[in-house]
Design a protein around this motif. Structure first.
Motif: not given
Length: 160
Positions: A52-54, A61-63, A134-136, A148-149
């Motif tokens: 998240r920091a990187l 952003r993923a929808a 969910v990691r992309l 990661v979201q």
């Protein structure tokens, strides 16, 4: 034989047997080399915070398509956008699902296919309702970032 000697020998034998069983238990436990569920969750949390920091300066952003966020689905569909809101096209994306409440159970990975217009689909689905990470892992040109979201997967509607 001295009085009380048999009792002392019996007590010594019990102490030696007890210490031996403790030593054997520790040796067996150390030789298994299994990762504790708490260790896996801790490592996942550290990786989540680092990613998240990187990813924050990049602004990806993923929808996720609402129909994809249900148990039993065959594919996870999403749109990926950059910081300005423009669709990110032509990226190579690896999708990973992780259910924190499950201690890593139900974790799966798959590459996402490019559907055009910043839309992607990966042949992975959720097997249970609840909160999922969910990691992309996104690669495009010189960009390589893990996004990661957390999403909420709602259970199937109850029959009428």
């Amino acid at each position: 034989m001295k009085p009380g000697l048999p009792l002392k020998l019996a007590l010594a034998a019990v102490v030696v047997a007890g210490l031996g069983s403790v030593a054997a238990t520790l040796w067996i436990g150390a030789s298994l080399g299994e990762t504790a569920v708490a260790d896996a969750s801790h490592e996942h949390g550290l990786r989540y915070d680092r990613d998240r920091a990187l990813a924050a300066p990049v602004g990806l952003r993923a929808a996720f398509a609402p129909a994809s966020l249900a148990p039993g689905g065959a594919a996870l569909e999403f749109t990926l956008r950059d910081k300005a809101g423009a669709p990110v096209e032509g990226a190579a994306i690896e999708v990973s699902l992780h259910r924190p409440a499950g201690g890593g159970a139900g974790q799966r990975k798959a590459p996402a296919g490019d559907l055009g217009g910043g839309r992607y689909a990966a042949p992975v689905g959720f097997d249970a309702p609840g909160f999922w990470d969910v990691r992309l892992d996104v690669r495009r040109g010189g960009l390589a970032v893990g996004l990661v979201q957390q999403v909420q997967v709602r259970g199937a509607a109850a029959p009428p």
